[in-house]
Write a protein that holds these residues in place. Structure first.
Motif, PDB file in Angstrom:
ATOM      1  N   VAL A  41       0.833  -1.192   0.000  1.00  0.00           N
ATOM      2  CA  VAL A  41       0.000   0.000   0.000  1.00  0.00           C
ATOM      3  C   VAL A  41       0.877   1.255   0.000  1.00  0.00           C
ATOM      4  O   VAL A  41       0.656   2.207  -0.747  1.00  0.00           O
ATOM      5  CB  VAL A  41      -0.917   0.008   1.241  1.00  0.00           C
ATOM      6  CG1 VAL A  41      -1.692   1.310   1.324  1.00  0.00           C
ATOM      7  CG2 VAL A  41      -1.856  -1.172   1.200  1.00  0.00           C
ATOM      8  N   ASP A  42       1.915   1.197   0.834  1.00  0.00           N
ATOM      9  CA  ASP A  42       2.883   2.284   0.909  1.00  0.00           C
ATOM     10  C   ASP A  42       3.493   2.569  -0.452  1.00  0.00           C
ATOM     11  O   ASP A  42       3.598   3.706  -0.890  1.00  0.00           O
ATOM     12  CB  ASP A  42       4.003   1.827   1.849  1.00  0.00           C
ATOM     13  CG  ASP A  42       4.280   2.821   2.934  1.00  0.00           C
ATOM     14  OD1 ASP A  42       3.283   3.354   3.461  1.00  0.00           O
ATOM     15  OD2 ASP A  42       5.456   3.060   3.225  1.00  0.00           O
ATOM     16  N   VAL A  43       3.924   1.481  -1.093  1.00  0.00           N
ATOM     17  CA  VAL A  43       4.596   1.609  -2.382  1.00  0.00           C
ATOM     18  C   VAL A  43       3.634   2.157  -3.435  1.00  0.00           C
ATOM     19  O   VAL A  43       3.991   3.024  -4.235  1.00  0.00           O
ATOM     20  CB  VAL A  43       5.167   0.244  -2.807  1.00  0.00           C
ATOM     21  CG1 VAL A  43       5.591   0.253  -4.251  1.00  0.00           C
ATOM     22  CG2 VAL A  43       6.347  -0.111  -1.915  1.00  0.00           C
ATOM     23  N   LEU A  44       2.396   1.683  -3.406  1.00  0.00           N
ATOM     24  CA  LEU A  44       1.395   2.189  -4.351  1.00  0.00           C
ATOM     25  C   LEU A  44       1.183   3.690  -4.140  1.00  0.00           C
ATOM     26  O   LEU A  44       1.179   4.473  -5.097  1.00  0.00           O
ATOM     27  CB  LEU A  44       0.068   1.464  -4.146  1.00  0.00           C
ATOM     28  CG  LEU A  44      -0.151   0.211  -4.979  1.00  0.00           C
ATOM     29  CD1 LEU A  44      -1.467  -0.444  -4.594  1.00  0.00           C
ATOM     30  CD2 LEU A  44      -0.147   0.555  -6.454  1.00  0.00           C
ATOM     31  N   GLY A  45       1.030   4.087  -2.883  1.00  0.00           N
ATOM     32  CA  GLY A  45       0.840   5.495  -2.565  1.00  0.00           C
ATOM     33  C   GLY A  45       2.046   6.313  -3.012  1.00  0.00           C
ATOM     34  O   GLY A  45       1.897   7.385  -3.615  1.00  0.00           O
ATOM     35  N   GLY A  46       3.233   5.759  -2.764  1.00  0.00           N
ATOM     36  CA  GLY A  46       4.458   6.441  -3.168  1.00  0.00           C
ATOM     37  C   GLY A  46       4.516   6.617  -4.671  1.00  0.00           C
ATOM     38  O   GLY A  46       4.935   7.661  -5.176  1.00  0.00           O
ATOM     39  N   SER A  47       4.044   5.608  -5.405  1.00  0.00           N
ATOM     40  CA  SER A  47       4.160   5.698  -6.856  1.00  0.00           C
ATOM     41  C   SER A  47       3.260   6.799  -7.408  1.00  0.00           C
ATOM     42  O   SER A  47       3.562   7.421  -8.411  1.00  0.00           O
ATOM     43  CB  SER A  47       3.891   4.353  -7.510  1.00  0.00           C
ATOM     44  OG  SER A  47       2.528   4.059  -7.432  1.00  0.00           O
ATOM     45  N   ILE A  48       2.142   7.072  -6.727  1.00  0.00           N
ATOM     46  CA  ILE A  48       1.275   8.156  -7.192  1.00  0.00           C
ATOM     47  C   ILE A  48       2.030   9.483  -7.158  1.00  0.00           C
ATOM     48  O   ILE A  48       2.003  10.266  -8.110  1.00  0.00           O
ATOM     49  CB  ILE A  48       0.006   8.238  -6.321  1.00  0.00           C
ATOM     50  CG1 ILE A  48      -0.853   7.005  -6.571  1.00  0.00           C
ATOM     51  CG2 ILE A  48      -0.769   9.508  -6.617  1.00  0.00           C
ATOM     52  CD1 ILE A  48      -2.089   6.930  -5.732  1.00  0.00           C
ATOM     53  N   ILE A  49       2.770   9.701  -6.066  1.00  0.00           N
ATOM     54  CA  ILE A  49       3.522  10.949  -5.937  1.00  0.00           C
ATOM     55  C   ILE A  49       4.701  10.969  -6.900  1.00  0.00           C
ATOM     56  O   ILE A  49       4.915  11.923  -7.648  1.00  0.00           O
ATOM     57  CB  ILE A  49       4.029  11.099  -4.489  1.00  0.00           C
ATOM     58  CG1 ILE A  49       2.833  11.250  -3.545  1.00  0.00           C
ATOM     59  CG2 ILE A  49       4.978  12.270  -4.355  1.00  0.00           C
ATOM     60  CD1 ILE A  49       3.157  10.996  -2.102  1.00  0.00           C
ATOM     61  N   VAL A  50       5.447   9.869  -6.897  1.00  0.00           N
ATOM     62  CA  VAL A  50       6.691   9.850  -7.653  1.00  0.00           C
ATOM     63  C   VAL A  50       6.443   9.868  -9.167  1.00  0.00           C
ATOM     64  O   VAL A  50       7.186  10.478  -9.925  1.00  0.00           O
ATOM     65  CB  VAL A  50       7.534   8.636  -7.215  1.00  0.00           C
ATOM     66  CG1 VAL A  50       8.698   8.409  -8.147  1.00  0.00           C
ATOM     67  CG2 VAL A  50       8.033   8.859  -5.793  1.00  0.00           C
ATOM     68  N   GLU A  51       5.361   9.244  -9.606  1.00  0.00           N
ATOM     69  CA  GLU A  51       5.026   9.296 -11.038  1.00  0.00           C
ATOM     70  C   GLU A  51       4.871  10.740 -11.486  1.00  0.00           C
ATOM     71  O   GLU A  51       5.252  11.108 -12.598  1.00  0.00           O
ATOM     72  CB  GLU A  51       3.718   8.547 -11.302  1.00  0.00           C
ATOM     73  CG  GLU A  51       3.894   7.063 -11.491  1.00  0.00           C
ATOM     74  CD  GLU A  51       2.563   6.347 -11.627  1.00  0.00           C
ATOM     75  OE1 GLU A  51       1.559   7.016 -11.948  1.00  0.00           O
ATOM     76  OE2 GLU A  51       2.536   5.127 -11.404  1.00  0.00           O
ATOM     77  N   ASN A  52       4.298  11.556 -10.616  1.00  0.00           N
ATOM     78  CA  ASN A  52       4.111  12.955 -10.984  1.00  0.00           C
ATOM     79  C   ASN A  52       5.437  13.695 -11.071  1.00  0.00           C
ATOM     80  O   ASN A  52       5.648  14.467 -11.985  1.00  0.00           O
ATOM     81  CB  ASN A  52       3.182  13.648  -9.993  1.00  0.00           C
ATOM     82  CG  ASN A  52       1.735  13.308 -10.286  1.00  0.00           C
ATOM     83  OD1 ASN A  52       1.182  13.768 -11.274  1.00  0.00           O
ATOM     84  ND2 ASN A  52       1.146  12.461  -9.466  1.00  0.00           N
ATOM     85  N   VAL A  53       6.340  13.392 -10.099  1.00  0.00           N
ATOM     86  CA  VAL A  53       7.637  14.070 -10.138  1.00  0.00           C
ATOM     87  C   VAL A  53       8.419  13.653 -11.387  1.00  0.00           C
ATOM     88  O   VAL A  53       9.027  14.467 -12.068  1.00  0.00           O
ATOM     89  CB  VAL A  53       8.453  13.759  -8.870  1.00  0.00           C
ATOM     90  CG1 VAL A  53       9.801  14.448  -8.926  1.00  0.00           C
ATOM     91  CG2 VAL A  53       7.696  14.180  -7.634  1.00  0.00           C
ATOM     92  N   PHE A  54       8.382  12.364 -11.699  1.00  0.00           N
ATOM     93  CA  PHE A  54       9.157  11.871 -12.838  1.00  0.00           C
ATOM     94  C   PHE A  54       8.381  11.967 -14.147  1.00  0.00           C
ATOM     95  O   PHE A  54       8.886  11.561 -15.190  1.00  0.00           O
ATOM     96  CB  PHE A  54       9.565  10.402 -12.599  1.00  0.00           C
ATOM     97  CG  PHE A  54      10.760  10.255 -11.714  1.00  0.00           C
ATOM     98  CD1 PHE A  54      12.035  10.185 -12.249  1.00  0.00           C
ATOM     99  CD2 PHE A  54      10.623  10.201 -10.342  1.00  0.00           C
ATOM    100  CE1 PHE A  54      13.139  10.050 -11.429  1.00  0.00           C
ATOM    101  CE2 PHE A  54      11.724  10.071  -9.519  1.00  0.00           C
ATOM    102  CZ  PHE A  54      12.986  10.000 -10.060  1.00  0.00           C
ATOM    103  N   ASN A  55       7.155  12.461 -14.081  1.00  0.00           N
ATOM    104  CA  ASN A  55       6.335  12.607 -15.275  1.00  0.00           C
ATOM    105  C   ASN A  55       6.137  11.272 -15.985  1.00  0.00           C
ATOM    106  O   ASN A  55       6.333  11.156 -17.193  1.00  0.00           O
ATOM    107  CB  ASN A  55       7.003  13.632 -16.206  1.00  0.00           C
ATOM    108  CG  ASN A  55       5.985  14.169 -17.201  1.00  0.00           C
ATOM    109  OD1 ASN A  55       4.777  14.113 -16.942  1.00  0.00           O
ATOM    110  ND2 ASN A  55       6.465  14.674 -18.316  1.00  0.00           N
ATOM    111  N   LEU A  56       5.804  10.229 -15.209  1.00  0.00           N
ATOM    112  CA  LEU A  56       5.588   8.910 -15.797  1.00  0.00           C
ATOM    113  C   LEU A  56       4.093   8.704 -16.047  1.00  0.00           C
ATOM    114  O   LEU A  56       3.279   9.009 -15.172  1.00  0.00           O
ATOM    115  CB  LEU A  56       6.086   7.813 -14.849  1.00  0.00           C
ATOM    116  CG  LEU A  56       7.563   7.834 -14.494  1.00  0.00           C
ATOM    117  CD1 LEU A  56       7.868   6.778 -13.445  1.00  0.00           C
ATOM    118  CD2 LEU A  56       8.407   7.608 -15.739  1.00  0.00           C
ATOM    119  N   PRO A  57       3.727   8.197 -17.216  1.00  0.00           N
ATOM    120  CA  PRO A  57       2.305   8.073 -17.563  1.00  0.00           C
ATOM    121  C   PRO A  57       1.645   6.874 -16.895  1.00  0.00           C
ATOM    122  O   PRO A  57       1.160   5.976 -17.572  1.00  0.00           O
ATOM    123  CB  PRO A  57       2.336   7.920 -19.085  1.00  0.00           C
ATOM    124  CG  PRO A  57       3.638   7.258 -19.353  1.00  0.00           C
ATOM    125  CD  PRO A  57       4.596   7.748 -18.310  1.00  0.00           C
ATOM    126  N   GLY A  58       1.610   6.849 -15.573  1.00  0.00           N
ATOM    127  CA  GLY A  58       1.013   5.723 -14.859  1.00  0.00           C
ATOM    128  C   GLY A  58      -0.294   6.112 -14.210  1.00  0.00           C
ATOM    129  O   GLY A  58      -0.834   7.194 -14.437  1.00  0.00           O
TER     130      GLY A  58
END
Ligand SMILES: Nc1ncnc2c1ncn2[C@@H]1O[C@H](COP(=O)(O)OP(=O)(O)O)[C@@H](O)[C@H]1O
Ligand code: SF4
Ligand SMILES: [Mg+2]
Lengths: 329, 317
Positions: B251-268
């Motif tokens: 859950v932590d990792v999923l939540g983290g990916s929401i934030i980090v995708e935005n910083v890295f501009n990843l289309p996830g």
């Protein structure tokens, strides 16, 4: 009788607030080949520490001095690797609590086989055969199926049999049993004690039997060592010590045993407790705080362990407490 | 054996119940949320008649229960309606974003596990040494550093300054597998550092606890070395409670990916949610919220399964 274990002037100290606290002080005794020696005393007297010293499994912060020799070989100076060779092979130990002594995630058979394989260069199949045979020797039935069970499926008595099998599979010269039946029901206690006796005779193993129960000593041991607060206070042949205790502490221990005649009456228990390690007075008789026979010299120094006939006694009373008292004998 | 099935059956039932409750809550929250979707599409000063017509087209005028049931059907059947913003099926948007997030999550978990086990073992066995104290302090730092800041630092150092990894672009798997993985390494590191630090601290303390257990003393008295006891006995027992937090980690990792995708501009999925929220794209956000919550439920169910497989004691509840 040939001597197997010789402990001399063994002291074990823990670092304390101001100074080191000695949990064992000048402990000396021997265990002969094929002999069952009892080590008794209340909780906190240092019985387990004595056992752990022989196993080389003292807590890291404990400091041991003196000498522990097994078949003439000094154990206190052995390296960790050398100790691993001794443990489980020349000396084994059974602990008090069978419920927690086994790894809950490992099949009981594998836990016994592991003891075998750590001292034999054996194939898995060979270790399995040895394990099954040992499981039968400790009185377990359906051993093939039992091999694959996990500990939680076994009763306390069965678990203790597994632990006994594990301890004896390499036919150690010395078995240390630290309160092996204290956690078990009375009927199971007797079964396990009988088993220990039978196996000790069969494999001619020497046993150091730790207990606080003099009834067990009476049933099992040829010789008994009484400890109090880190000191040996009395030692001798079981029949003599139990029928004619010399030390006031031994006498009190004996009086505290429930007997048939005393059933129903209030149980006589020893007033007070063994002082916690940090609070023990040094330079006095270790039992002086609770002794009703104490007199001035008792507070001037630790009485030496002296020979009285073929017994040993750490008490300043000339002949010890020699009043008649025959509860067990 | 039947006991095991009974136990798992119960777990399965409670997972299903959780899913129903989640769908209901998600649906209700989006009913209460202010803002009329029709108005959002047409603009605030749209013709009221036009708004009404669109409301009918979107089915907003139907009774709530009917809409809930239809939405449920859509969730199961994969028909989630059109995105208000992009005017394409929400399903298509999710399908194109999913691989990025799944890969990122798995990579982060992998990194976490690869680091956690050896470091925890080291810390537990070298308690009080200088190296261990330093590592311990590092985990303290890892726990407190926010992942977005870490993400920015990683980009600065490894992409902008060192040019080791690409940034701001994602190479599709169809183009190059190694390229795609390379573009996900930095984000995955940014996500996993915090989780790794938390789990290291947890696992270290469970290992230390386990080392004081009676069975360890028994194993040592057989003549096994400290290390053998650690790897053959202690580790498995210490990892068992760690499995229960595996769900939490994911859950932590999923939540983290929401934030980090935005910083890295990843289309996830993370970027899809952010843009969905920003644009008040209700059908999409509603579906995504449900799916994320459902993922958590499913993962926890899988963790239970795993636990049952490993711990023999579970079979006797
Ligand atoms: N790890 C330890 N640290 C400090 N003191 C200890 C430790 N282990 C045992 N002791 C002390 O040593 C004394 C003897 O303990 P132990 O040998 O376990 O007694 P027994 O087995 O006779 O009940 C007790 O006073 C106990 O508090
Ligand atoms: S030496 Fe004194 S205090 Fe100690 S046991 Fe004997 S009589 Fe009691
Ligand atoms: Mg003890």
């Amino acid at each position: 009788m040939k001597e197997l274990l010789r402990i001399e002037e063994l002291s074990v100290a823990f670092p304390g607030q101001q100074q080191e606290a000695k949990a064992l002080d000048s402990v000396s005794f021997t265990v002969g080949e094929g002999e069952i020696v009892g080590l008794v005393g209340e909780s906190g007297c240092g019985k387990s520490l004595t056992a752990l010293t022989v196993m080389g499994l003292l807590p890291e912060k404990a400091r041991a001095t003196g000498s522990v020799r097994l078949e003439g070989r000094e154990l206190l100076t052995l390296s960790e690797t050398e100790l691993c060779d001794v443990r489980g092979s020349q000396v084994s130990m059974i602990f008090q609590e069978p419920m927690t002594a086994l790894n809950p995630l490992m099949r009981v058979g594998d836990q016994i086989a592991e003891a075998y394989r750590s001292h034999h260069n054996a194939f898995a199949s060979e270790a399995r055969q040895a394990t099954l045979e040992m499981m039968r020797s400790v009185g377990l039935s359906r051993v093939e199926a039992l091999y694959d069970e996990y500990p939680h499926r076994l009763s306390g008595g069965m678990k203790q049999r597994i632990v006994v099998a594990m301890a004896l599979i390499n036919r150690p010269a010395l078995l240390i049993a630290d309160e092996p039946t204290t956690a078990l029901d009375v009927t199971i206690q007797l079964q396990i004690l009988d088993l220990l006796r039978e196996l000790q005779a069969k494999f001619s193993t020497s046993v150091l039997l730790i207990t606080h129960n003099l009834g067990i000593v009476h049933k099992m041991c040829s010789r008994v060592i009484v400890m109090y607060a880190g000191y040996i206070v009395e030692e001798g042949a079981t029949s003599e010590v139990l029928s004619k205790p010399l030390h006031p502490y031994t006498r009190r221990l004996l009086a505290a045993i429930p007997t048939v005649e005393r059933q129903g009456k209030a149980l006589y228990s020893i007033p007070g407790i063994v002082a916690p390690l940090e609070e023990r007075q040094t330079g006095v008789c270790p039992f002086s705080q609770r002794c009703d026979r104490a007199f001035a010299p008792c507070f001037r120094g630790v009485p030496p362990l002296r020979e009285v006939g073929d017994r040993k006694l750490r008490c300043l009373l000339p002949g010890g407490e020699t009043d008649e008292l025959s509860i067990i004998a | 054996m039947t006991r095991t099935f009974l136990y798992l059956g119960k777990k399965l039932l409670s997972a299903l119940a959780a899913l129903v409750v989640i769908s209901l809550l998600t649906f209700l929250v989006f009913q209460i949320l202010p803002g009329n979707p029709a108005l959002i599409i047409l603009g605030v000063d749209a013709d009221p008649l036009q708004v009404e017509a669109l409301e009918q087209l979107m089915g907003i005028d139907k009774p709530m229960l009917q809409r809930y049931v239809e939405w449920l059907g859509g969730l199961v059947g994969g028909d989630l309606g059109l995105s208000l913003r992009y005017r394409v099926p929400v399903t298509d948007l999710i399908a194109s974003a999913l691989p990025v997030t799944v890969t990122l999550t798995l990579l982060s978990l992998l990194i976490t596990i690869i680091i956690v086990v050896p470091v925890s073992v080291y810390l537990a066995t070298h308690n009080n040494t200088i190296a261990a104290t330093f590592l311990s302090a590092l985990t303290q730092l890892g726990v407190s550093v926010p992942s977005f800041w870490l993400a920015i630092m990683l980009i600065l150092v490894f992409s902008v300054m060192l040019h080791w990894f690409p940034s701001g672009e994602v190479i599709p798997f169809s183009q190059s597998v190694t390229g795609a993985l390379r573009s996900l390494v930095l984000p995955a590191v940014a996500i996993s550092i915090g989780t790794t630090a938390v789990v290291i601290r947890y696992l270290k303390s469970t290992i230390l606890d386990e080392m004081h257990m009676d069975y360890v003393r028994t194993a040592r008295s057989k003549g096994l070395s400290r290390n053998t006891v650690l790897y053959r006995h202690v580790l498995k027992n210490a990892l068992l409670p760690a499995i229960t937090i595996l769900g939490m980690i994911t859950v932590d990792v999923l939540g983290g990916s929401i934030i980090v995708e935005n910083v890295f501009n990843l289309p996830g999925i993370g970027r899809l949610i952010t843009s969905g929220v920003g644009n008040r794209d209700f059908p999409m956000v509603q579906a995504l919220v449900f799916y994320l919550a459902a993922t958590v439920v499913v993962i926890n169910f899988l963790v239970d399964l795993l636990y049952t497989a490993i711990d023999p004691r579970i079979r006797l509840p």
